[in-house]
Design an enzyme around this catalytic site. Structure first.
Site, PDB file in Angstrom:
ATOM      1  CG  ASP A  52      -0.372  -0.081   2.520  1.00 36.02           C
ATOM      2  OD1 ASP A  52       0.869  -0.193   2.626  1.00 36.02           O
ATOM      3  OD2 ASP A  52      -1.134  -0.035   3.516  1.00 36.02           O
ATOM      4  CB  SER A  53       4.582   1.708  -0.207  1.00 36.82           C
ATOM      5  OG  SER A  53       4.763   0.596  -1.053  1.00 36.82           O
ATOM      6  CG  ASP A  91       0.577  -4.199   1.969  1.00 35.38           C
ATOM      7  OD1 ASP A  91       1.000  -5.231   2.516  1.00 35.38           O
ATOM      8  OD2 ASP A  91       1.203  -3.120   1.961  1.00 35.38           O
ATOM      9  CE  LYS A 120       3.436  -6.113   3.635  1.00 33.82           C
ATOM     10  NZ  LYS A 120       3.035  -4.890   4.346  1.00 33.82           N
ATOM     11  CD  GLU A 122       0.762  -1.480   8.066  1.00 32.29           C
ATOM     12  OE1 GLU A 122       0.535  -0.666   8.992  1.00 32.29           O
ATOM     13  OE2 GLU A 122       1.136  -1.125   6.936  1.00 32.29           O
ATOM     14  CD  GLU A 189       8.102  -0.310   7.439  1.00 36.99           C
ATOM     15  OE1 GLU A 189       7.149  -1.042   7.084  1.00 36.99           O
ATOM     16  OE2 GLU A 189       8.270   0.850   7.007  1.00 36.99           O
TER      17      GLU A 189
HETATM   18  O1  KIV Z   1       3.578  -1.053   1.646  1.00 46.53           O
HETATM   19  C1  KIV Z   1       4.688  -1.568   1.439  1.00 46.53           C
HETATM   20  O2  KIV Z   1       5.322  -1.319   0.418  1.00 46.53           O
HETATM   21  C2  KIV Z   1       5.214  -2.495   2.424  1.00 46.53           C
HETATM   22  C3  KIV Z   1       6.603  -3.035   2.272  1.00 46.53           C
HETATM   23  C4  KIV Z   1       7.665  -2.073   2.101  1.00 46.53           C
HETATM   24  C5  KIV Z   1       6.979  -3.969   3.335  1.00 46.53           C
HETATM   25  O3  KIV Z   1       4.537  -2.824   3.338  1.00 46.53           O
END
Ligand code: KIV
Length: 271
Positions: A52-53, A91, A120, A122, A189
């Site tokens: 989600d970056s 994510d 994934k 959090e 992280e």
């Molecule tokens: O959102 C993301 O890109 C991430 C990774 C950098 C681990 O969670």
């Protein structure tokens, strides 16, 4: 050259576990579109995170919080359309996994529409019921502990986590809770390298670090960070691989080599 990637045997969770067992580092990067996905696979990246970056590096948001399920599904599908070999983790965005039932609906969407092999999310012990529910419905889950970008408003900024004894104990407890709930992998992280070694030694699943030092089973970076594209003031752990290598293909290949031979992250990239 693209044919090489297409002929490679697809990486599975079992492949990654076998790499962990034999001590071969897992090279992971984020990707969000078809063109980069092809380049990354040709360079030998083992695993992608459609993170989600993307909200920050593609969409211009200040944080990952505004990212939606539509955004994640769209970009994950871009990657899945051309991805042939690397394992794909996608994510679950902010507030898409508040309850086990909501998480299952959204995780299934990322699998069905976005081609996710694993999702994934959090959080640690507080997410154990969600992880258990997803795994119980055959959706592999990667936990994400340490610095949680979706909670950055609560921290008041992007800060290294687990520096004191209580913080370190909480991260170790989170790792154990996620593994017990059935998580098949952990991303960790921005924590001190010494704590990463303790976490990696305390769980049996592969641990992928970002800003967590060398003592884990693999490394991930945000693709645009390791290409030096995101800001003048990068965090300590980011290395610009494009600067030294001159081309995107060269940069990604150098990253894969550096992760595999243990030269990245070095002590100057660790806390
Ligand atoms: O959102 C993301 O890109 C991430 C990774 C950098 C681990 O969670």
């Amino acid at each position: 050259m693209m044919a090489d990637a297409q002929q490679k045997t697809p990486v599975t969770l079992a492949t990654l576990q076998a790499m962990q067992q034999r001590g071969e580092k897992i090279a992971c990067l984020t990707t969000y579109d078809a063109s980069f996905t092809r380049v990354l696979e040709a360079a030998g990246v083992d695993m992608f995170i459609v993170g989600d970056s993307l909200g920050m590096v593609l969409m211009g948001y200040e944080s990952t919080v505004p990212v939606t399920m539509d955004d994640m599904s769209h970009h994950a599908a871009n990657v899945a359309r051309v991805g042939r070999s690397a394992y794909r983790v996608v994510d679950l965005p902010y507030r898409s996994y508040e309850t086990p039932a909501q998480a299952l609906v959204n995780a299934r969407r990322l699998v069905d529409e976005g081609g996710a092999r694993m999702v994934k999310l959090e959080g640690g012990a507080d997410r154990a019921a969600v992880v258990e529910h997803l795994v119980g419905h055959d959706i592999p889950v990667c936990g994400h502990i340490g610095l949680l970008p979706q909670s950055v408003e609560e921290y008041g900024g992007y800060r290294v986590q687990g520096r004191d004894a209580a913080g370190a104990a909480a991260i170790l407890a989170d790792a154990a809770a996620l593994e017990n709930a059935g998580a098949g992998m952990l991303v960790i992280e921005c924590i001190p390298a010494a704590l990463t070694a303790r976490v990696t030694g305390s769980v049996s699943v592969p641990v992928i670090g970002i800003g967590a030092g060398p003592d884990c089973d693999g490394q991930v970076l945000v693709l645009y960070d390791m290409l030096g594209m995101t800001s003048d003031h990068q965090p300590r752990f980011v290395k610009d691989f494009l600067q030294e290598n001159g081309s995107i293909r060269g940069a990604v290949a150098a990253y894969v080599t550096a992760v595999k031979d243990g030269s990245y992250p070095a002590s100057e990239h660790s806390y």
